[in-house]
Design a protein around this motif. Structure first.
Motif, PDB file in Angstrom:
ATOM      1  N   UNK A 170      49.128  51.568  38.450  1.00  0.00           N
ATOM      2  CA  UNK A 170      49.959  51.188  39.598  1.00  0.00           C
ATOM      3  C   UNK A 170      51.262  50.578  39.085  1.00  0.00           C
ATOM      4  N   UNK A 171      52.368  50.910  39.730  1.00  0.00           N
ATOM      5  CA  UNK A 171      53.675  50.370  39.340  1.00  0.00           C
ATOM      6  C   UNK A 171      53.972  49.126  40.189  1.00  0.00           C
ATOM      7  N   UNK A 172      53.656  47.971  39.654  1.00  0.00           N
ATOM      8  CA  UNK A 172      53.822  46.719  40.390  1.00  0.00           C
ATOM      9  C   UNK A 172      55.250  46.189  40.220  1.00  0.00           C
ATOM     10  N   UNK A 173      55.802  45.683  41.324  1.00  0.00           N
ATOM     11  CA  UNK A 173      57.152  45.124  41.340  1.00  0.00           C
ATOM     12  C   UNK A 173      57.076  43.751  41.987  1.00  0.00           C
ATOM     13  N   UNK A 174      57.660  42.735  41.352  1.00  0.00           N
ATOM     14  CA  UNK A 174      57.591  41.373  41.868  1.00  0.00           C
ATOM     15  C   UNK A 174      58.729  41.067  42.840  1.00  0.00           C
ATOM     16  N   UNK A 175      58.390  40.290  43.878  1.00  0.00           N
ATOM     17  CA  UNK A 175      59.378  39.821  44.846  1.00  0.00           C
ATOM     18  C   UNK A 175      59.090  38.354  45.167  1.00  0.00           C
ATOM     19  N   UNK A 176      60.141  37.605  45.462  1.00  0.00           N
ATOM     20  CA  UNK A 176      59.997  36.213  45.884  1.00  0.00           C
ATOM     21  C   UNK A 176      61.185  35.860  46.783  1.00  0.00           C
ATOM     22  N   UNK A 177      60.917  35.099  47.866  1.00  0.00           N
ATOM     23  CA  UNK A 177      59.631  34.652  48.385  1.00  0.00           C
ATOM     24  C   UNK A 177      58.947  35.753  49.188  1.00  0.00           C
ATOM     25  N   UNK A 178      57.939  35.362  50.000  1.00  0.00           N
ATOM     26  CA  UNK A 178      57.130  36.345  50.714  1.00  0.00           C
ATOM     27  C   UNK A 178      57.964  37.154  51.713  1.00  0.00           C
ATOM     28  N   UNK A 179      58.986  36.543  52.318  1.00  0.00           N
ATOM     29  CA  UNK A 179      59.794  37.302  53.273  1.00  0.00           C
ATOM     30  C   UNK A 179      60.501  38.472  52.600  1.00  0.00           C
ATOM     31  N   UNK A 180      60.879  38.294  51.343  1.00  0.00           N
ATOM     32  CA  UNK A 180      61.498  39.387  50.585  1.00  0.00           C
ATOM     33  C   UNK A 180      60.470  40.480  50.294  1.00  0.00           C
ATOM     34  N   UNK A 181      59.228  40.077  50.073  1.00  0.00           N
ATOM     35  CA  UNK A 181      58.146  41.034  49.836  1.00  0.00           C
ATOM     36  C   UNK A 181      57.939  41.929  51.052  1.00  0.00           C
ATOM     37  N   UNK A 182      57.891  41.309  52.238  1.00  0.00           N
ATOM     38  CA  UNK A 182      57.703  42.073  53.480  1.00  0.00           C
ATOM     39  C   UNK A 182      58.907  42.969  53.748  1.00  0.00           C
ATOM     40  N   UNK A 183      60.094  42.440  53.539  1.00  0.00           N
ATOM     41  CA  UNK A 183      61.305  43.234  53.757  1.00  0.00           C
ATOM     42  C   UNK A 183      61.317  44.466  52.854  1.00  0.00           C
ATOM     43  N   UNK A 184      60.877  44.319  51.616  1.00  0.00           N
ATOM     44  CA  UNK A 184      60.844  45.454  50.690  1.00  0.00           C
ATOM     45  C   UNK A 184      59.925  46.554  51.189  1.00  0.00           C
ATOM     46  N   UNK A 185      58.849  46.167  51.888  1.00  0.00           N
ATOM     47  CA  UNK A 185      57.906  47.169  52.388  1.00  0.00           C
ATOM     48  C   UNK A 185      58.516  47.953  53.544  1.00  0.00           C
ATOM     49  N   UNK A 186      58.971  47.260  54.590  1.00  0.00           N
ATOM     50  CA  UNK A 186      59.464  48.024  55.737  1.00  0.00           C
ATOM     51  C   UNK A 186      60.800  48.685  55.460  1.00  0.00           C
ATOM     52  N   UNK A 187      61.505  48.257  54.380  1.00  0.00           N
ATOM     53  CA  UNK A 187      62.755  48.901  53.974  1.00  0.00           C
ATOM     54  C   UNK A 187      62.509  50.048  52.987  1.00  0.00           C
ATOM     55  N   UNK A 188      61.212  50.326  52.718  1.00  0.00           N
ATOM     56  CA  UNK A 188      60.787  51.451  51.877  1.00  0.00           C
ATOM     57  C   UNK A 188      61.219  51.331  50.413  1.00  0.00           C
ATOM     58  N   UNK A 189      61.364  50.082  49.943  1.00  0.00           N
ATOM     59  CA  UNK A 189      61.598  49.872  48.519  1.00  0.00           C
ATOM     60  C   UNK A 189      60.300  50.017  47.738  1.00  0.00           C
ATOM     61  N   UNK A 190      59.166  49.784  48.407  1.00  0.00           N
ATOM     62  CA  UNK A 190      57.844  49.945  47.799  1.00  0.00           C
ATOM     63  C   UNK A 190      56.959  50.691  48.790  1.00  0.00           C
ATOM     64  N   UNK A 191      55.850  51.232  48.280  1.00  0.00           N
ATOM     65  CA  UNK A 191      54.926  51.991  49.131  1.00  0.00           C
ATOM     66  C   UNK A 191      53.882  51.102  49.798  1.00  0.00           C
ATOM     67  N   UNK A 192      53.617  49.949  49.197  1.00  0.00           N
ATOM     68  CA  UNK A 192      52.633  49.000  49.732  1.00  0.00           C
ATOM     69  C   UNK A 192      52.920  47.643  49.105  1.00  0.00           C
ATOM     70  N   UNK A 193      52.322  46.600  49.655  1.00  0.00           N
ATOM     71  CA  UNK A 193      52.416  45.273  49.048  1.00  0.00           C
ATOM     72  C   UNK A 193      51.027  44.647  49.016  1.00  0.00           C
ATOM     73  N   UNK A 194      50.819  43.792  48.030  1.00  0.00           N
ATOM     74  CA  UNK A 194      49.613  42.974  47.943  1.00  0.00           C
ATOM     75  C   UNK A 194      50.067  41.526  48.012  1.00  0.00           C
ATOM     76  N   UNK A 195      49.539  40.778  48.993  1.00  0.00           N
ATOM     77  CA  UNK A 195      49.984  39.408  49.143  1.00  0.00           C
ATOM     78  C   UNK A 195      49.005  38.562  49.919  1.00  0.00           C
ATOM     79  N   UNK A 196      49.268  37.242  49.988  1.00  0.00           N
ATOM     80  CA  UNK A 196      48.399  36.327  50.744  1.00  0.00           C
ATOM     81  C   UNK A 196      48.425  36.662  52.226  1.00  0.00           C
ATOM     82  N   UNK A 197      47.261  36.918  52.805  1.00  0.00           N
ATOM     83  CA  UNK A 197      47.189  37.435  54.170  1.00  0.00           C
ATOM     84  C   UNK A 197      47.879  36.522  55.188  1.00  0.00           C
ATOM     85  N   UNK A 198      47.600  35.209  55.238  1.00  0.00           N
ATOM     86  CA  UNK A 198      48.265  34.387  56.266  1.00  0.00           C
ATOM     87  C   UNK A 198      49.777  34.402  56.138  1.00  0.00           C
ATOM     88  N   UNK A 199      50.285  34.337  54.901  1.00  0.00           N
ATOM     89  CA  UNK A 199      51.729  34.267  54.680  1.00  0.00           C
ATOM     90  C   UNK A 199      52.413  35.579  55.025  1.00  0.00           C
TER      91      UNK A 199
END
Length: 300
Positions: A170-199
């Motif tokens: 798997x090609x893992x890419x780091x993002x910080x903070x969590x809002x940037x992680x979510x933005x990367x997903x819906x902006x199609x920078x990544x195919x999926x994200x793995x993160x803390x469910x509540x956050x």
């Protein structure tokens, strides 16, 4: 909860939302060891920084730290006769460098792993967080990390090594903070994200991406997070652990409910599932503390 503890809890909460530094309180003090007492006398002001932002545990509101764990740090500081001063850093790496150099004494919320345990001194866990795999609604079903081979997957900063060792395909890419992680997903920078469910769920709602992002599956392993102290501030670990023992389960729930109520009053209301996961993570940490105190297992 008796009135003195309620007043201490509320007084610890308010200044955290209002200022970078706040004075120590003398009500309901901790009973410290001789070494702890000497350390407090020599270090009345404790500087801290934020390396990981994950709602509702630890995050910045504008330029101010907030969250469940930040509030607990404030309460313990008041009970120990300490004052806290927040030292802002631009990146997680800068915050951890400051902790390693002793520029700050504590980072209130950091993932516990072997590498960081060799560099810092951790308290007992303050939360055990459930991880989930999220994708866009138009993605095929994902049952686990094995389904992500060859894809770009976003992960929180500082976790790339752990995931890449477990799943090198798997090609893992780091993002910080969590809002940037979510933005990367819906902006199609990544195919999926793995993160803390509540956050992640909180950020999905805050960014109004509920029709774009979905939780595919919950991973079985819970990730422990704790307060991390500089090696030069090792006695502070004992003080914080003692304070964590003093914060009872209903008080932790009260702190968690404080943030749940704030979120319910906003346009992106937290769901009961998110609230349950957040409180569950805190209660898991409490159960571990009481099991240890009862002699069911001991900390190495």
């Amino acid at each position: 909860m008796d009135h003195s503890r309620r007043r201490a809890l509320l007084s610890a909460r308010g200044p955290l939302l209002a200022a970078f530094a706040y004075p120590a309180a003398t009500a309901d003090p901790l009973t410290l060891s001789e070494a702890g007492t000497r350390w407090v006398a020599a270090h009345p002001l404790v500087r801290y920084s934020v390396a990981v932002q994950a709602h509702p545990y630890c995050f910045l509101e504008g330029a101010r730290p907030s969250g469940i764990v930040v509030d607990m740090l404030g309460l313990i500081a008041q009970q120990a006769g300490l004052s806290l001063q927040y030292v802002p850093k631009r990146t997680p790496e800068q915050a951890l460098d400051a902790l390693a150099a002793g520029e700050v004494s504590v980072v209130p919320y950091l993932r516990m792993n072997v590498e960081q345990a060799a560099e810092f001194r951790f308290t007992r866990p303050v939360a055990r967080v459930t991880l989930g795999i999220f994708s866009r609604f138009d993605s095929p079903y994902i049952d686990g990390l094995d389904d992500l081979g060859g894809r770009r997957v976003g992960v929180p900063a500082g976790t790339h090594g752990t995931f890449s060792q477990a799943k090198p395909a798997v090609r893992f890419v780091e993002f910080s903070p969590v809002d940037r992680l979510v933005h990367a997903l819906w902006n199609k920078e990544v195919d999926a994200i793995v993160g803390p469910v509540p956050s992640v769920l909180f950020e999905v709602k805050r960014q109004r991406a509920m029709d774009l992002v979905t939780l595919q599956t919950v991973l079985g392993t819970k990730v422990p997070f704790a307060m991390a102290c500089a090696r030069s501030a090792a006695p502070l670990v004992e003080i914080l652990d003692h304070g964590l023992d003093r914060i009872l389960s209903h008080e932790r729930r009260e702190i968690a409910e404080h943030y749940a109520q704030r979120d319910r009053g906003s346009a992106f209301r937290l769901s009961s599932v998110e609230a349950l996961l957040a409180v569950s993570a805190m209660v898991t940490g409490i159960a571990a503390v009481w099991a240890r105190r009862a002699g069911l297992f001991r900390r190495d």
